[in-house]
Design an enzyme around this catalytic site. Sequence first.
Site, short mmCIF file in Angstrom:
data_model
loop_
_atom_site.label_atom_id
_atom_site.label_comp_id
_atom_site.label_asym_id
_atom_site.label_seq_id
_atom_site.Cartn_x
_atom_site.Cartn_y
_atom_site.Cartn_z
N HIS A 158 0.94 -1.12 -0.02
CA HIS A 158 -0.08 -0.24 0.03
C HIS A 158 0.98 1.04 0.02
O HIS A 158 1.87 1.09 0.26
CB HIS A 158 -0.96 -0.07 1.05
CG HIS A 158 -2.22 -0.69 0.96
ND1 HIS A 158 -2.29 -2.02 1.54
CD2 HIS A 158 -3.44 -0.24 0.68
CE1 HIS A 158 -3.36 -2.54 1.18
NE2 HIS A 158 -4.24 -1.56 0.65
N LYS A 162 -0.40 5.04 4.60
CA LYS A 162 -1.39 3.95 5.30
C LYS A 162 -0.67 3.62 6.68
O LYS A 162 0.13 3.12 6.93
CB LYS A 162 -1.69 2.52 4.38
CG LYS A 162 -2.73 1.63 4.86
CD LYS A 162 -2.96 0.66 4.09
CE LYS A 162 -4.10 -0.39 4.55
NZ LYS A 162 -5.39 0.40 4.97
#
Length: 268
Positions: A158, A162
């Site tokens: 990600h 995040k």
Amino acid sequence: MARKNRVAVIGASGRMGKAIIQVLSQSKVSELSAAVVGKGSVYLGLDSGLHSGLKQNEILFSDDLSKSISESDTVIDFSIREVLSDVLSTCKELKKPVVVGTTGLTETHKELLKETSKSIPIVYSPNMSIGVNLLFKLTEIAAKVMGDLADIEIQDIHHRHKKDAPSGTAEKLKVILLETLSRTESNIVHGRHGILPERDPKEIAIHTLRAGEVIGDHTVYFFTPEERVEISHKAQDRKTFAVGSVKAAEFLVGREKGLYDMFSVLGL
């Protein structure tokens, strides 16, 4: 023409909120009815359409949770876990169905979802993407066929912003594998380092990468001595989660109380 399903979006000024507002603007079934932000947000009073890259929609960002939910048919919550309790209690009080896409939920939050679902219909999934839910189902099938023959690894990539690791999607993949193969948390390894013994046949490793602006990539690997099977999903646009969320909100219209997941929504 039938009236559209009116949807209140909680966490409306964030990345996912903007994507959901964009999808709602194009829907033939649903429409945005309220755009909720946190108390003291710098976006209070601004037009949610303009903020989302659309034309002016005259639905201003508001921090009045109760009023926003009361004027809506369904609710989509993509805010933060710290406000989940308030969202659920308000939806319960006003008897409004809710889609919960907030990530990083604790076991306490999940118990709260179960308890609230005894009063109202709720869709909860760690990932609302239609493709990711196919990934979940294909992982379950592959585990049934290859699980006792293969070394299994999960990779989660990600963007650098995040906060939770592993992702909710990687955690769901882990749960699917553990339940399908009758294994436990003791079989889970998070990354590896140092001098290690030979890999335990029942070990399942999760590898988390956080870099760049990757929206979300997940791969489950099944390695045998003769072959390797990779089941992957790569999100190319955040709208994939928004499309699934709006589909889930439409699924809830007229639904009985209970806790549903995206498998229910998609008929998997």
